[in-house]
Design an enzyme around this catalytic site. Structure first.
Site, PDB file in Angstrom:
ATOM      1  N   ARG A  50       0.954  -1.296   0.030  1.00  0.00           N
ATOM      2  CA  ARG A  50       0.174   0.058  -0.077  1.00  0.00           C
ATOM      3  C   ARG A  50       0.768   1.335   0.008  1.00  0.00           C
ATOM      4  NH1 ARG A  50      -4.653  -1.576   4.612  1.00  0.00           N
ATOM      5  NH2 ARG A  50      -5.095  -3.621   3.945  1.00  0.00           N
ATOM      6  N   ASP A  52       0.822   5.715   0.546  1.00  0.00           N
ATOM      7  CA  ASP A  52       0.052   6.641   1.033  1.00  0.00           C
ATOM      8  C   ASP A  52      -0.017   7.810   0.076  1.00  0.00           C
ATOM      9  OD1 ASP A  52      -0.128   5.726   3.718  1.00  0.00           O
ATOM     10  OD2 ASP A  52       1.897   6.556   4.285  1.00  0.00           O
ATOM     11  N   TYR A 111      12.342  -0.240  -0.841  1.00  0.00           N
ATOM     12  CA  TYR A 111      11.786   1.276  -1.327  1.00  0.00           C
ATOM     13  C   TYR A 111      13.190   1.871  -1.246  1.00  0.00           C
ATOM     14  CZ  TYR A 111       6.955   0.355   0.451  1.00  0.00           C
ATOM     15  OH  TYR A 111       5.698   0.178   0.633  1.00  0.00           O
ATOM     16  N   ARG A 198       9.305   6.368   6.076  1.00  0.00           N
ATOM     17  CA  ARG A 198       9.266   7.755   6.336  1.00  0.00           C
ATOM     18  C   ARG A 198       9.866   8.193   7.760  1.00  0.00           C
ATOM     19  NH1 ARG A 198       3.585   9.584   4.872  1.00  0.00           N
ATOM     20  NH2 ARG A 198       4.333  11.420   5.648  1.00  0.00           N
TER      21      ARG A 198
END
Length: 249
Positions: A50, A52, A111, A198
């Site tokens: 998922r 954001d 990522y 993050r």
């Protein structure tokens, strides 16, 4: 019914994330509407991860189940035609076994977070990198990051809205490198908590700025307290890079 695996590239700027949302556009909605336009079928997109609002993807793995008799290349071309002008592209499409699942078969996710470390305003990379104007010490950031690698309770780096059953995760990689005026943070794990990448990046940036000592990242981890988080990096510097599966070479 045929299961098609898709590789998606998208600019997350105009979307409220990958997953369907009741209050705004999503990548899932765009792909499902394109698939309906191509096949006339109500399909549901499942994905490896998922994202954001504002987060991007270079190679998100997803799948669709379709009854229509169509070749993978033709499906990819047709979906891309219907996805325009949304900033989503299908870069690869193939038939996979019925028991292959983009999310549940996935064994690893990676990522990259892009920091534009310069004073000049961003033009080409606006909404595609986090601009940090003060100099960053990427060596100190990398050293601090190694305290987070391994199996830990990542409560400090977990969103209050995270739906994971446990804050315990195994982080396989967290490397920091400089490429010109960019600082890149590479993260890999089987799975991540909501906002984990993050949150880790934000704290590493504080180290790079000299506002945190190298050991402060480990202290934040060991606190197991979201209140000890120094900074949550903005979403627009984050990119989903790859998903891995048991049969990958």
């Amino acid at each position: 019914m045929t299961r098609f695996a898709l590789t998606l590239e998208f600019d997350g700027t105009p979307f409220f994330g990958l997953q369907r949302q009741p209050h705004g556009p999503s990548v899932q909605q765009s792909v499902e509407e394109a698939a309906f336009a191509v096949t006339g079928e109500d399909v549901r997109l499942a994905s490896a991860g998922r994202t954001d609002t504002g987060v991007h993807a270079l190679a998100m793995r997803s799948h669709l189940d379709i009854e229509k008799d169509i070749e993978p290349f033709r499906l990819m071309e047709a979906l891309n035609a219907k996805l325009r002008p949304d900033p989503v592209a299908v870069t690869h499409c193939e038939v996979v076994p019925d028991d292959w699942h983009a999310r549940f078969t996935c064994t690893g996710r990676s990522y990259v977070y892009r920091i534009a470390n310069r004073r000049a305003p961003l033009t080409l990379e606006k909404n595609r990198a986090w601009q940090v104007p003060q100099p960053l010490d990427e060596g100190a950031m990398h050293e601090a990051a190694q305290a987070l690698v391994g199996n830990h309770d990542f409560t400090t780096f977990r969103s209050a809205h995270c739906q994971s059953a446990s804050p315990q995760k195994t982080l396989d990689r967290l490397d920091v490198e400089r490429d010109g005026d960019h600082v890149l943070i590479h993260a890999a794990a089987r799975s991540f908590l909501h906002h984990q990448v993050r949150s880790m990046v934000g704290c590493l940036a504080l180290v790079g700025m000299g506002r945190w000592a190298i050991g402060d990242v480990k202290k934040a981890l060991e606190a197991r307290d979201r209140q000890e988080l120094g900074l949550n990096a903005p979403p627009h510097g984050l990119y989903f890079v790859a998903a891995t599966y048991p049969d990958d070479a």
